[in-house]
Design a protein around this motif. Structure first.
Motif, PDB file in Angstrom:
ATOM      1  N   GLY A 160       5.336 -30.039  43.851  1.00  0.00           N
ATOM      2  CA  GLY A 160       5.482 -28.836  43.028  1.00  0.00           C
ATOM      3  C   GLY A 160       4.713 -28.865  41.727  1.00  0.00           C
ATOM      4  O   GLY A 160       4.967 -28.050  40.839  1.00  0.00           O
ATOM      5  N   THR A 161       3.757 -29.771  41.603  1.00  0.00           N
ATOM      6  CA  THR A 161       3.009 -29.894  40.349  1.00  0.00           C
ATOM      7  C   THR A 161       2.289 -28.608  39.973  1.00  0.00           C
ATOM      8  O   THR A 161       2.190 -28.266  38.797  1.00  0.00           O
ATOM      9  CB  THR A 161       1.984 -31.044  40.466  1.00  0.00           C
ATOM     10  OG1 THR A 161       2.689 -32.255  40.735  1.00  0.00           O
ATOM     11  CG2 THR A 161       1.192 -31.197  39.188  1.00  0.00           C
ATOM     12  N   ALA A 162       1.794 -27.890  40.974  1.00  0.00           N
ATOM     13  CA  ALA A 162       0.977 -26.701  40.701  1.00  0.00           C
ATOM     14  C   ALA A 162       1.803 -25.439  40.503  1.00  0.00           C
ATOM     15  O   ALA A 162       1.241 -24.344  40.429  1.00  0.00           O
ATOM     16  CB  ALA A 162      -0.013 -26.497  41.843  1.00  0.00           C
ATOM     17  N   ASN A 163       3.124 -25.555  40.404  1.00  0.00           N
ATOM     18  CA  ASN A 163       3.948 -24.360  40.250  1.00  0.00           C
ATOM     19  C   ASN A 163       3.600 -23.589  38.985  1.00  0.00           C
ATOM     20  O   ASN A 163       3.380 -24.193  37.923  1.00  0.00           O
ATOM     21  CB  ASN A 163       5.432 -24.743  40.189  1.00  0.00           C
ATOM     22  CG  ASN A 163       6.096 -24.692  41.550  1.00  0.00           C
ATOM     23  OD1 ASN A 163       5.522 -24.223  42.520  1.00  0.00           O
ATOM     24  ND2 ASN A 163       7.324 -25.181  41.619  1.00  0.00           N
ATOM     25  N   PRO A 164       3.572 -22.250  39.053  1.00  0.00           N
ATOM     26  CA  PRO A 164       3.388 -21.445  37.851  1.00  0.00           C
ATOM     27  C   PRO A 164       4.630 -21.520  36.967  1.00  0.00           C
ATOM     28  O   PRO A 164       5.717 -21.855  37.424  1.00  0.00           O
ATOM     29  CB  PRO A 164       3.187 -20.032  38.392  1.00  0.00           C
ATOM     30  CG  PRO A 164       3.919 -20.035  39.703  1.00  0.00           C
ATOM     31  CD  PRO A 164       3.760 -21.420  40.262  1.00  0.00           C
ATOM     32  N   ALA A 165       4.454 -21.209  35.701  1.00  0.00           N
ATOM     33  CA  ALA A 165       5.566 -21.250  34.751  1.00  0.00           C
ATOM     34  C   ALA A 165       5.509 -20.022  33.852  1.00  0.00           C
ATOM     35  O   ALA A 165       4.478 -19.359  33.726  1.00  0.00           O
ATOM     36  CB  ALA A 165       5.505 -22.520  33.903  1.00  0.00           C
ATOM     37  N   GLY A 166       6.672 -19.715  33.214  1.00  0.00           N
ATOM     38  CA  GLY A 166       6.725 -18.597  32.274  1.00  0.00           C
ATOM     39  C   GLY A 166       6.359 -17.278  32.934  1.00  0.00           C
ATOM     40  O   GLY A 166       6.772 -16.969  34.053  1.00  0.00           O
ATOM     41  N   GLY A 167       5.544 -16.503  32.232  1.00  0.00           N
ATOM     42  CA  GLY A 167       5.111 -15.210  32.758  1.00  0.00           C
ATOM     43  C   GLY A 167       4.287 -15.334  34.020  1.00  0.00           C
ATOM     44  O   GLY A 167       4.289 -14.431  34.865  1.00  0.00           O
ATOM     45  N   ASP A 168       3.587 -16.467  34.178  1.00  0.00           N
ATOM     46  CA  ASP A 168       2.797 -16.676  35.391  1.00  0.00           C
ATOM     47  C   ASP A 168       3.697 -16.777  36.619  1.00  0.00           C
ATOM     48  O   ASP A 168       3.310 -16.390  37.718  1.00  0.00           O
ATOM     49  CB  ASP A 168       1.955 -17.945  35.262  1.00  0.00           C
ATOM     50  CG  ASP A 168       0.837 -17.809  34.239  1.00  0.00           C
ATOM     51  OD1 ASP A 168       0.440 -16.659  33.957  1.00  0.00           O
ATOM     52  OD2 ASP A 168       0.380 -18.843  33.722  1.00  0.00           O
ATOM     53  N   MET A 169       4.916 -17.328  36.423  1.00  0.00           N
ATOM     54  CA  MET A 169       5.851 -17.427  37.543  1.00  0.00           C
ATOM     55  C   MET A 169       6.205 -16.046  38.063  1.00  0.00           C
ATOM     56  O   MET A 169       6.167 -15.782  39.272  1.00  0.00           O
ATOM     57  CB  MET A 169       7.115 -18.169  37.102  1.00  0.00           C
ATOM     58  CG  MET A 169       8.100 -18.480  38.227  1.00  0.00           C
ATOM     59  SD  MET A 169       9.041 -17.071  38.879  1.00  0.00           S
ATOM     60  CE  MET A 169       9.862 -16.545  37.377  1.00  0.00           C
ATOM     61  N   SER A 170       6.569 -15.143  37.170  1.00  0.00           N
ATOM     62  CA  SER A 170       6.927 -13.787  37.580  1.00  0.00           C
ATOM     63  C   SER A 170       5.755 -13.094  38.260  1.00  0.00           C
ATOM     64  O   SER A 170       5.926 -12.390  39.262  1.00  0.00           O
ATOM     65  CB  SER A 170       7.383 -12.978  36.362  1.00  0.00           C
ATOM     66  OG  SER A 170       8.530 -13.562  35.784  1.00  0.00           O
ATOM     67  N   GLN A 171       4.566 -13.300  37.722  1.00  0.00           N
ATOM     68  CA  GLN A 171       3.381 -12.688  38.295  1.00  0.00           C
ATOM     69  C   GLN A 171       3.126 -13.191  39.713  1.00  0.00           C
ATOM     70  O   GLN A 171       2.705 -12.435  40.589  1.00  0.00           O
ATOM     71  CB  GLN A 171       2.170 -12.999  37.408  1.00  0.00           C
ATOM     72  CG  GLN A 171       0.837 -12.519  37.945  1.00  0.00           C
ATOM     73  CD  GLN A 171       0.701 -11.018  37.942  1.00  0.00           C
ATOM     74  OE1 GLN A 171       1.539 -10.316  37.384  1.00  0.00           O
ATOM     75  NE2 GLN A 171      -0.349 -10.525  38.574  1.00  0.00           N
ATOM     76  N   ALA A 172       3.418 -14.457  39.976  1.00  0.00           N
ATOM     77  CA  ALA A 172       3.154 -15.053  41.277  1.00  0.00           C
ATOM     78  C   ALA A 172       4.246 -14.761  42.296  1.00  0.00           C
ATOM     79  O   ALA A 172       3.966 -14.639  43.486  1.00  0.00           O
ATOM     80  CB  ALA A 172       2.981 -16.568  41.131  1.00  0.00           C
TER      81      ALA A 172
END
Length: 321
Positions: A160-172
């Motif tokens: 899971g190293t490449a997981n998006p975070a913050g606003g990028d998570m919602s976008q993805a």
């Protein structure tokens, strides 16, 4: 198929489920099918409509346990539950047959993804849910996951190293106004992978690192191969025709029963667009170029494969009338 952009997501009033819950110490992945009778369907609607309260009922004992439960609905069950049209991309998992390995398609009407910092909380919520559902459902897969050291899988690599975070998570991971009836939801794909740890351990560490695309101890990303066999990291990276990279949110968990010789990773991916995960799996199982499949599959066999859509909390509540 390109992403419609962050601003379009931000314009949509949403009430998503706990897709963005942080990586937990314990998890249960429960997949069930729903009976054909009207009584079975009524029971399921009632349970789904009250699941937010059910989580609170169990979770209040220790708020630091951070109990959550995401519900995914399969394409076959969806029209039985609601008159709302299917999410735009939702369909049953499509088998992907490569030259050597196959991503199988297996049954599943509902997914319950239960997470907490304490395994007794995940156990208790699952127990109460199954008691409430009774004979309205049949369990087709049940996996109890756990965090392994510093978020490693049983192959020994950080996951899971490449997981998006913050606003990028919602976008993805969260659907936006490209599908307004389902904004705030998320596509979910699950697969249970079983590992041949004996064969994997016989592979020298530098070769393992070449398969994964990262160093084993430090978790440092290795350069992409310009020619020849691509690593798992490279094959799982999706770039569209416009050159835009598309992320998904993974919440994979190890599981195992050493006494039964069972060791595995439960893959669960949340995505704003289903095609992103499907393209990732096609690159892994068919290869890029074709035939050059992901070498991790020589050691990890996909035993299940099911697709769901996790709607908003408000949608679930509406099912209970």
């Amino acid at each position: 198929m390109a992403n419609t952009g962050e601003q379009s997501w931000q314009r949509v009033p949403i009430d998503p489920q706990s897709v963005d819950a942080p990586l937990s110490r314990a998890a249960v992945f429960l997949v069930v099918t729903v009976g054909e009778t009207p009584e079975a369907l009524a029971t399921v609607k009632d349970v789904l409509g009250g699941i937010t309260d059910q989580v609170k009922t169990v979770g209040f004992r220790d708020l630091d346990a951070r109990l959550s439960c995401n519900v995914g609905i399969g394409a076959t069950l969806w029209p039985r539950l609601t008159d709302t049209p299917l999410p735009r991309e939702l369909h049953p998992f499509r088998e992907i047959a490569g030259s050597v390995h196959t991503a199988v398609s297996t049954p599943g009407d509902l997914l319950f993804h239960i997470r907490a910092e304490r395994s007794d909380f995940t156990f208790e919520l699952e127990r109460q849910l199954l008691d409430a559902l009774g004979d309205a459902v049949e369990v087709v897969d049940e996996v109890v996951g756990f965090r392994y050291f510093d978020a490693r899988d049983l192959l020994g690599f950080v996951d899971g190293t490449a997981n998006p975070a913050g606003g990028d998570m919602s976008q993805a991971a969260i659907v936006g106004d490209e599908d307004p009836e389902h904004a705030g939801g998320s596509y979910v794909v699950v697969q249970k992978y079983l590992h041949d740890l004996g064969s994997w351990k016989r592979l020298p560490v530098p070769s393992q690192e070449g398969v994964i695309g990262r160093t084993k101890v430090e978790n440092i990303e290795l350069d992409d191969a310009e020619h020849g066999q691509k690593s798992h990291k490279t094959l799982a990276t999706i770039v569209d025709e416009a050159g835009v990279e598309h992320d998904i949110l993974r919440d994979n968990m190890p599981f195992g029963r050493p006494g039964h010789g069972e060791f595995g990773t439960y893959f669960i991916g949340y995505s704003r667009a289903l095609w992103v995960i499907e393209r990732m799996l096609e690159r892994m199982f068919v290869g890029d170029p074709e035939g050059s499949y992901d070498r991790i599959l020589d050691f990890s066999t996909a035993a299940t494969g099911t697709t769901f859509f996790a709607p908003t909390r408000g949608f679930l509540e509406s099912l209970g009338g």
